[in-house]
Design a protein around this motif. Structure first.
Motif, PDB file in Angstrom:
ATOM      1  N   PHE A  63     -14.650  10.691  13.747  1.00 28.66           N
ATOM      2  CA  PHE A  63     -14.499   9.245  13.563  1.00 28.66           C
ATOM      3  C   PHE A  63     -13.257   8.939  12.730  1.00 28.66           C
ATOM      4  CE2 PHE A  63     -15.191   5.417  11.033  1.00 28.66           C
ATOM      5  CZ  PHE A  63     -15.455   4.487  12.037  1.00 28.66           C
ATOM      6  N   ARG A  64     -12.595   7.855  13.097  1.00 33.80           N
ATOM      7  CA  ARG A  64     -11.407   7.433  12.355  1.00 33.80           C
ATOM      8  C   ARG A  64     -11.328   5.914  12.312  1.00 33.80           C
ATOM      9  NH1 ARG A  64      -6.522  10.410  11.484  1.00 33.80           N
ATOM     10  NH2 ARG A  64      -4.964   9.046  10.513  1.00 33.80           N
ATOM     11  N   LEU A  65     -10.856   5.396  11.187  1.00 30.97           N
ATOM     12  CA  LEU A  65     -10.566   3.971  11.053  1.00 30.97           C
ATOM     13  C   LEU A  65      -9.109   3.734  11.422  1.00 30.97           C
ATOM     14  CD1 LEU A  65     -12.293   3.156   7.635  1.00 30.97           C
ATOM     15  CD2 LEU A  65     -13.021   2.338   9.891  1.00 30.97           C
ATOM     16  N   VAL A  66      -8.888   2.818  12.364  1.00 30.03           N
ATOM     17  CA  VAL A  66      -7.531   2.493  12.813  1.00 30.03           C
ATOM     18  C   VAL A  66      -7.305   1.003  12.593  1.00 30.03           C
ATOM     19  CG1 VAL A  66      -5.948   2.435  14.767  1.00 30.03           C
ATOM     20  CG2 VAL A  66      -7.586   4.321  14.543  1.00 30.03           C
ATOM     21  N   PRO A  67      -6.412   0.619  11.669  1.00 35.86           N
ATOM     22  CA  PRO A  67      -6.172  -0.804  11.436  1.00 35.86           C
ATOM     23  C   PRO A  67      -5.867  -1.560  12.725  1.00 35.86           C
ATOM     24  CG  PRO A  67      -5.151   0.464   9.694  1.00 35.86           C
ATOM     25  CD  PRO A  67      -5.648   1.463  10.722  1.00 35.86           C
ATOM     26  N   VAL A  68      -6.444  -2.747  12.845  1.00 35.84           N
ATOM     27  CA  VAL A  68      -6.307  -3.567  14.055  1.00 35.84           C
ATOM     28  C   VAL A  68      -4.868  -4.037  14.222  1.00 35.84           C
ATOM     29  CG1 VAL A  68      -6.910  -5.811  15.054  1.00 35.84           C
ATOM     30  CG2 VAL A  68      -8.705  -4.343  14.106  1.00 35.84           C
ATOM     31  N   ARG A  69      -4.418  -4.007  15.476  1.00 38.08           N
ATOM     32  CA  ARG A  69      -3.160  -4.639  15.869  1.00 38.08           C
ATOM     33  C   ARG A  69      -3.503  -5.712  16.887  1.00 38.08           C
ATOM     34  NH1 ARG A  69       0.208   0.325  17.827  1.00 38.08           N
ATOM     35  NH2 ARG A  69       1.074  -1.338  19.136  1.00 38.08           N
ATOM     36  N   ILE A  70      -3.139  -6.941  16.578  1.00 37.28           N
ATOM     37  CA  ILE A  70      -3.498  -8.081  17.425  1.00 37.28           C
ATOM     38  C   ILE A  70      -3.098  -7.854  18.882  1.00 37.28           C
ATOM     39  CG2 ILE A  70      -2.953 -10.495  17.941  1.00 37.28           C
ATOM     40  CD1 ILE A  70      -4.842 -10.475  15.739  1.00 37.28           C
ATOM     41  N   GLU A  71      -1.853  -7.453  19.107  1.00 39.93           N
ATOM     42  CA  GLU A  71      -1.357  -7.336  20.474  1.00 39.93           C
ATOM     43  C   GLU A  71      -2.093  -6.251  21.256  1.00 39.93           C
ATOM     44  OE1 GLU A  71       1.202  -4.699  17.851  1.00 39.93           O
ATOM     45  OE2 GLU A  71       0.238  -6.672  17.741  1.00 39.93           O
ATOM     46  N   ARG A  72      -2.614  -5.262  20.598  1.00 47.66           N
ATOM     47  CA  ARG A  72      -3.296  -4.156  21.268  1.00 47.66           C
ATOM     48  C   ARG A  72      -4.801  -4.355  21.360  1.00 47.66           C
ATOM     49  NH1 ARG A  72      -3.195   0.893  17.626  1.00 47.66           N
ATOM     50  NH2 ARG A  72      -4.801  -0.391  16.625  1.00 47.66           N
TER      51      ARG A  72
ATOM     52  N   VAL B 195     -11.804  -6.741  20.777  1.00 49.04           N
ATOM     53  CA  VAL B 195     -12.628  -7.286  19.693  1.00 49.04           C
ATOM     54  C   VAL B 195     -13.226  -8.628  20.101  1.00 49.04           C
ATOM     55  CG1 VAL B 195     -12.664  -8.006  17.278  1.00 49.04           C
ATOM     56  CG2 VAL B 195     -11.265  -6.047  17.961  1.00 49.04           C
ATOM     57  N   THR B 196     -12.475  -9.434  20.853  1.00 46.34           N
ATOM     58  CA  THR B 196     -12.995 -10.714  21.343  1.00 46.34           C
ATOM     59  C   THR B 196     -14.205 -10.491  22.247  1.00 46.34           C
ATOM     60  OG1 THR B 196     -10.831 -11.789  21.212  1.00 46.34           O
ATOM     61  CG2 THR B 196     -12.458 -12.790  22.664  1.00 46.34           C
ATOM     62  N   ARG B 197     -14.120  -9.490  23.096  1.00 48.85           N
ATOM     63  CA  ARG B 197     -15.256  -9.193  23.975  1.00 48.85           C
ATOM     64  C   ARG B 197     -16.489  -8.830  23.160  1.00 48.85           C
ATOM     65  NH1 ARG B 197     -16.569  -4.354  26.372  1.00 48.85           N
ATOM     66  NH2 ARG B 197     -14.479  -3.489  26.133  1.00 48.85           N
TER      67      ARG B 197
ATOM     68  N   GLU C  70     -10.062 -16.023  22.807  1.00 47.03           N
ATOM     69  CA  GLU C  70      -9.362 -15.067  21.953  1.00 47.03           C
ATOM     70  C   GLU C  70      -8.786 -15.711  20.698  1.00 47.03           C
ATOM     71  OE1 GLU C  70      -6.428 -12.923  24.150  1.00 47.03           O
ATOM     72  OE2 GLU C  70      -7.903 -11.673  25.195  1.00 47.03           O
ATOM     73  N   SER C  71      -8.471 -16.985  20.771  1.00 49.24           N
ATOM     74  CA  SER C  71      -7.869 -17.656  19.613  1.00 49.24           C
ATOM     75  C   SER C  71      -8.812 -17.672  18.413  1.00 49.24           C
ATOM     76  CB  SER C  71      -7.477 -19.087  19.969  1.00 49.24           C
ATOM     77  OG  SER C  71      -8.608 -19.836  20.414  1.00 49.24           O
ATOM     78  N   VAL C  72     -10.120 -17.689  18.659  1.00 52.48           N
ATOM     79  CA  VAL C  72     -11.092 -17.692  17.564  1.00 52.48           C
ATOM     80  C   VAL C  72     -11.058 -16.354  16.829  1.00 52.48           C
ATOM     81  CG1 VAL C  72     -13.547 -17.849  16.981  1.00 52.48           C
ATOM     82  CG2 VAL C  72     -12.577 -19.350  18.740  1.00 52.48           C
ATOM     83  N   THR C  73     -11.135 -15.273  17.585  1.00 49.82           N
ATOM     84  CA  THR C  73     -11.076 -13.948  16.969  1.00 49.82           C
ATOM     85  C   THR C  73      -9.716 -13.706  16.347  1.00 49.82           C
ATOM     86  OG1 THR C  73     -12.668 -13.071  18.569  1.00 49.82           O
ATOM     87  CG2 THR C  73     -11.304 -11.476  17.423  1.00 49.82           C
ATOM     88  N   ALA C  74      -8.660 -14.153  17.013  1.00 49.10           N
ATOM     89  CA  ALA C  74      -7.309 -13.956  16.490  1.00 49.10           C
ATOM     90  C   ALA C  74      -7.143 -14.625  15.130  1.00 49.10           C
ATOM     91  CB  ALA C  74      -6.273 -14.492  17.473  1.00 49.10           C
ATOM     92  N   ALA C  75      -7.661 -15.822  14.982  1.00 49.16           N
ATOM     93  CA  ALA C  75      -7.531 -16.528  13.707  1.00 49.16           C
ATOM     94  C   ALA C  75      -8.247 -15.770  12.590  1.00 49.16           C
ATOM     95  CB  ALA C  75      -8.093 -17.945  13.837  1.00 49.16           C
ATOM     96  N   HIS C  76      -9.430 -15.228  12.911  1.00 50.39           N
ATOM     97  CA  HIS C  76     -10.187 -14.477  11.909  1.00 50.39           C
ATOM     98  C   HIS C  76      -9.435 -13.212  11.483  1.00 50.39           C
ATOM     99  CE1 HIS C  76     -13.649 -12.809   9.812  1.00 50.39           C
ATOM    100  NE2 HIS C  76     -13.471 -11.691  10.490  1.00 50.39           N
ATOM    101  N   ILE C  77      -8.875 -12.507  12.447  1.00 50.86           N
ATOM    102  CA  ILE C  77      -8.171 -11.261  12.135  1.00 50.86           C
ATOM    103  C   ILE C  77      -6.846 -11.548  11.442  1.00 50.86           C
ATOM    104  CG2 ILE C  77      -7.028  -9.262  13.159  1.00 50.86           C
ATOM    105  CD1 ILE C  77      -9.216  -9.245  15.299  1.00 50.86           C
ATOM    106  N   ARG C  78      -6.112 -12.539  11.927  1.00 51.75           N
ATOM    107  CA  ARG C  78      -4.803 -12.844  11.332  1.00 51.75           C
ATOM    108  C   ARG C  78      -4.936 -13.290   9.880  1.00 51.75           C
ATOM    109  NH1 ARG C  78      -3.074 -15.139  16.580  1.00 51.75           N
ATOM    110  NH2 ARG C  78      -1.583 -13.648  17.466  1.00 51.75           N
ATOM    111  N   ALA C  79      -6.020 -13.983   9.561  1.00 53.99           N
ATOM    112  CA  ALA C  79      -6.214 -14.399   8.167  1.00 53.99           C
ATOM    113  C   ALA C  79      -6.236 -13.189   7.244  1.00 53.99           C
ATOM    114  CB  ALA C  79      -7.513 -15.198   8.037  1.00 53.99           C
ATOM    115  N   GLN C  80      -6.756 -12.069   7.740  1.00 49.74           N
ATOM    116  CA  GLN C  80      -6.766 -10.846   6.934  1.00 49.74           C
ATOM    117  C   GLN C  80      -5.408 -10.145   6.970  1.00 49.74           C
ATOM    118  OE1 GLN C  80     -10.678  -8.578   7.529  1.00 49.74           O
ATOM    119  NE2 GLN C  80     -10.678 -10.034   9.237  1.00 49.74           N
TER     120      GLN C  80
END
Length: 254
Positions: free
Chosen positions: A84-93, A98-100, A117-127
């Motif tokens: 197992f590995r933690l991989v920081p999220v990249r929006i474009e990838r 994650v939206t699904r 996707e804009s809902v999930t994107a806003a949550h992730i981008r805030a971080q």
């Protein structure tokens, strides 16, 4: 605002779907831990001076270490269910995946991030655009992305107003993306693995915390199975929570 609960799934022997705060999904995202004033995690701004002081106070790590000690560089963990590995999220990838997951009814019921996707994107981008106190990650098991984690500084979160937080307390939020990974002990294994990763890579952190809904018996059971202990009942603004704690001194005992 995202939910207070979501699940990680527990070992069947513990009769748990491991839940880190709700059913079949994960724990409450840091931005969803509301405080009495209505401010959430990412609205609490640290000054540049305070961030510099936090970095300067690190006497055990590199001078340029960030608030969470370079999550992107953490080593993989060998678990009973795979590597197992933690991989920081990249929006474009990662946004579509994650939206699904966020639109899975079992997840959406607690994270409250269903929709386009804009809902999930806003949550992730805030971080991603914040000061680094919360890092959204994909959980990759044997090269397959199958879960979503948020590793966050609990001592810098509104949660810290509701319990005696210690410097560098680190919180975990989790959702399992695939139905096949729920209810067979995967969540418990990952909870233990991620808590160990935090303790291995964050020498200043003495404990890992989470705050599942007290009514979520499977979640509490899952944390107990993963080496956490029940510390206290918390009256948070939107729920009665069980403060679950994994202590560094007890990590090889529980």
């Amino acid at each position: 605002m995202p939910p207070a609960d979501a699940s990680t799934e527990a070992d069947p022997s513990a009769e748990a779907d491991v839940r880190t705060e709700a059913d079949a999904a994960g724990t409450r995202p840091p931005a969803a831990v509301a405080d009495p004033t209505g401010d959430d995690t990412l609205d609490l701004r640290l000054s540049d001076e305070l961030i510099a002081l936090l970095a300067a106070a690190d006497t055990t790590g590199p001078a340029d270490s960030d608030l969470l000690d370079a999550v992107a560089e953490w080593a993989p963990a060998v678990t009973p269910v795979g590597t197992f590995r933690l991989v920081p999220v990249r929006i474009e990838r990662d946004l579509a995946l994650v939206t699904r997951w966020m639109n899975d009814p079992a997840v959406a019921a607690f994270w409250e991030l269903s929709g386009p996707e804009s809902v999930t994107a806003a949550h992730i981008r805030a971080q991603l655009d914040g000061d680094g106190r919360s890092v959204p990650c994909l959980g990759v098991l044997d090269s397959t992305p199958m879960s979503y984690f948020e590793i966050y500084r609990a001592d810098l979160d509104p949660l810290a107003r509701h319990y005696p937080a210690r410097p560098h307390d680190t919180g975990i939020h989790l959702l399992l993306g695939g139905v096949a990974d729920r209810g067979r002990g995967v969540g418990t294994a990952l909870l233990r693995a991620v808590a160990d990763l935090v303790l291995d890579h964050r020498p200043r952190c003495s404990r890992v915390v989470a705050e599942p809904d007290l009514r979520n018996t499977p979640s509490v059971s899952a944390f107990l199975s993963a080496g956490f202990r029940f510390s206290a009942e918390l009256a948070l603004p939107d729920k009665q929570a069980a403060l679950m704690v994994r202590d560094r001194p007890l990590r090889h005992v529980l």
